[in-house]
Write an enzyme that holds these catalytic residues in place. Sequence first.
Site, PDB file in Angstrom:
ATOM      1  N   GLU A 171       0.808  -1.140  -0.003  1.00  0.00           N
ATOM      2  CA  GLU A 171       0.144  -0.040  -0.062  1.00  0.00           C
ATOM      3  C   GLU A 171       0.867   1.339   0.275  1.00  0.00           C
ATOM      4  O   GLU A 171       1.829   1.150   0.623  1.00  0.00           O
ATOM      5  CB  GLU A 171      -0.769   0.062   1.389  1.00  0.00           C
ATOM      6  CG  GLU A 171      -1.522   1.121   1.610  1.00  0.00           C
ATOM      7  CD  GLU A 171      -2.289   1.278   2.844  1.00  0.00           C
ATOM      8  OE1 GLU A 171      -3.394   1.997   3.136  1.00  0.00           O
ATOM      9  OE2 GLU A 171      -1.731   0.730   3.986  1.00  0.00           O
ATOM     10  N   GLU A 212      -6.441   8.783   7.549  1.00  0.00           N
ATOM     11  CA  GLU A 212      -6.651   8.487   6.222  1.00  0.00           C
ATOM     12  C   GLU A 212      -7.941   8.997   5.864  1.00  0.00           C
ATOM     13  O   GLU A 212      -8.352   9.273   4.587  1.00  0.00           O
ATOM     14  CB  GLU A 212      -6.619   7.079   5.812  1.00  0.00           C
ATOM     15  CG  GLU A 212      -5.450   6.268   5.559  1.00  0.00           C
ATOM     16  CD  GLU A 212      -5.542   4.900   5.376  1.00  0.00           C
ATOM     17  OE1 GLU A 212      -6.165   4.665   4.198  1.00  0.00           O
ATOM     18  OE2 GLU A 212      -5.305   4.072   6.044  1.00  0.00           O
ATOM     19  N   LYS A 251      -9.309   2.022  -2.000  1.00  0.00           N
ATOM     20  CA  LYS A 251      -9.481   1.308  -0.652  1.00  0.00           C
ATOM     21  C   LYS A 251     -10.849   1.716  -0.232  1.00  0.00           C
ATOM     22  O   LYS A 251     -11.459   3.085  -0.193  1.00  0.00           O
ATOM     23  CB  LYS A 251      -8.432   1.722   0.114  1.00  0.00           C
ATOM     24  CG  LYS A 251      -8.450   1.259   1.660  1.00  0.00           C
ATOM     25  CD  LYS A 251      -7.333   1.677   2.094  1.00  0.00           C
ATOM     26  CE  LYS A 251      -7.228   1.223   3.822  1.00  0.00           C
ATOM     27  NZ  LYS A 251      -5.936   1.597   4.369  1.00  0.00           N
ATOM     28  N   ASN A 303      -6.831   6.180  -1.914  1.00  0.00           N
ATOM     29  CA  ASN A 303      -6.026   5.040  -1.711  1.00  0.00           C
ATOM     30  C   ASN A 303      -6.223   3.930  -2.574  1.00  0.00           C
ATOM     31  O   ASN A 303      -7.050   3.098  -2.645  1.00  0.00           O
ATOM     32  CB  ASN A 303      -5.876   4.407  -0.308  1.00  0.00           C
ATOM     33  CG  ASN A 303      -4.776   3.776   0.306  1.00  0.00           C
ATOM     34  OD1 ASN A 303      -4.006   3.231  -0.690  1.00  0.00           O
ATOM     35  ND2 ASN A 303      -4.386   3.935   1.615  1.00  0.00           N
TER      36      ASN A 303
END
Length: 346
Positions: free
Chosen positions: A47, A148, A128, A110
């Site tokens: 990631e 995030e 994501k 993401n």
Amino acid sequence: MTRKIKVAAAQVGAVHRNAIKQDTVHRLINLLSSAAEKKVQLVVFPECTLTTFFPRHLFETQEELDKYFEHGADIAQSSDVKPLFDEAKRLTIDIVLGYAERTPEGTGYNTSVYFSAAAGEVIGKYRKVHLPGRVEPFEDPEATNQLEKRYFTPGDLGFPAFRASGLVDDAVKKATAKEGESTVGRGDPIFGMLICNDRRWPEAWRTYSLQGAELLMFGYNTGGNMSHLWGSKPMSPEQARAEALFHSKLVQTANSYMNACFSISAARCGLDDGKYDLIGGSAICSPEGHVVAEAETDEDELVVAEIDLAECRQGKEKTFDYARHRRIETYGLIGKQTGVVEPDLL
């Protein structure tokens, strides 16, 4: 029939906040070269591979934040990253790459993409869905933040399974399939992607499983001591790290078994900026829930295994056989409720 593929998780060690992106890409190319020497066909990177895991930091300006994002519609044509895709094509190795995506409209995701060497282009994209953490940083200056929810929008692509060509010999194609003959488990491999926290959510795995996924691939940046985020009972940093590693392996092995698929997890690891501990633990897992290969270090490392996708048939057709045994009329709550609603008090 056997359907063997040689695969690898490309674990990546510390990437500091001031790291130069081209230097990081060079490290990834070195891992790709090692994969070629081992005749690997598919490599999964972590990631947000290209930078430090920036959501731990609070940025004051958009300009400063945007340095960590890739801009534009095609990551394979990014000037900094194109050499990695070019090398993957030259070596005929498929790759999965995680990165921070900024769309032309300005939305941040993401993201991970699947690059097919046979096709010479990106054939799959995933954003994501399950974003952890907070919008605002913790008041405790010693806390490790996870922002995030501040920097990314939840993914809008769902969980799209896809096939990749050029990996399995004698894969049945639409043009060569015989009328009336079952092609289940005989075509090009069926893949799916997740990112980090998604791996903890069984709904994500099951959605892929219902599309016949034989291999799920995901990268992660998991902190070794995130006590402020998880609110766990007091424990030492060593205990917290061991617990994080345990849970990372648990969700991979359990979900691989429950969905009768192989899985590859690729970690960022080590001490970013000499301070932020990431657990590592990259692994390749079988449809029976066994770890067939795993990382031995907290540095750049290639974790390699030859897997046979034919092994998925046992779980998909015998142990679970979803078409015969699933009782969707009883699962309604899963699709209409998010938080917990307890029964009335006695």
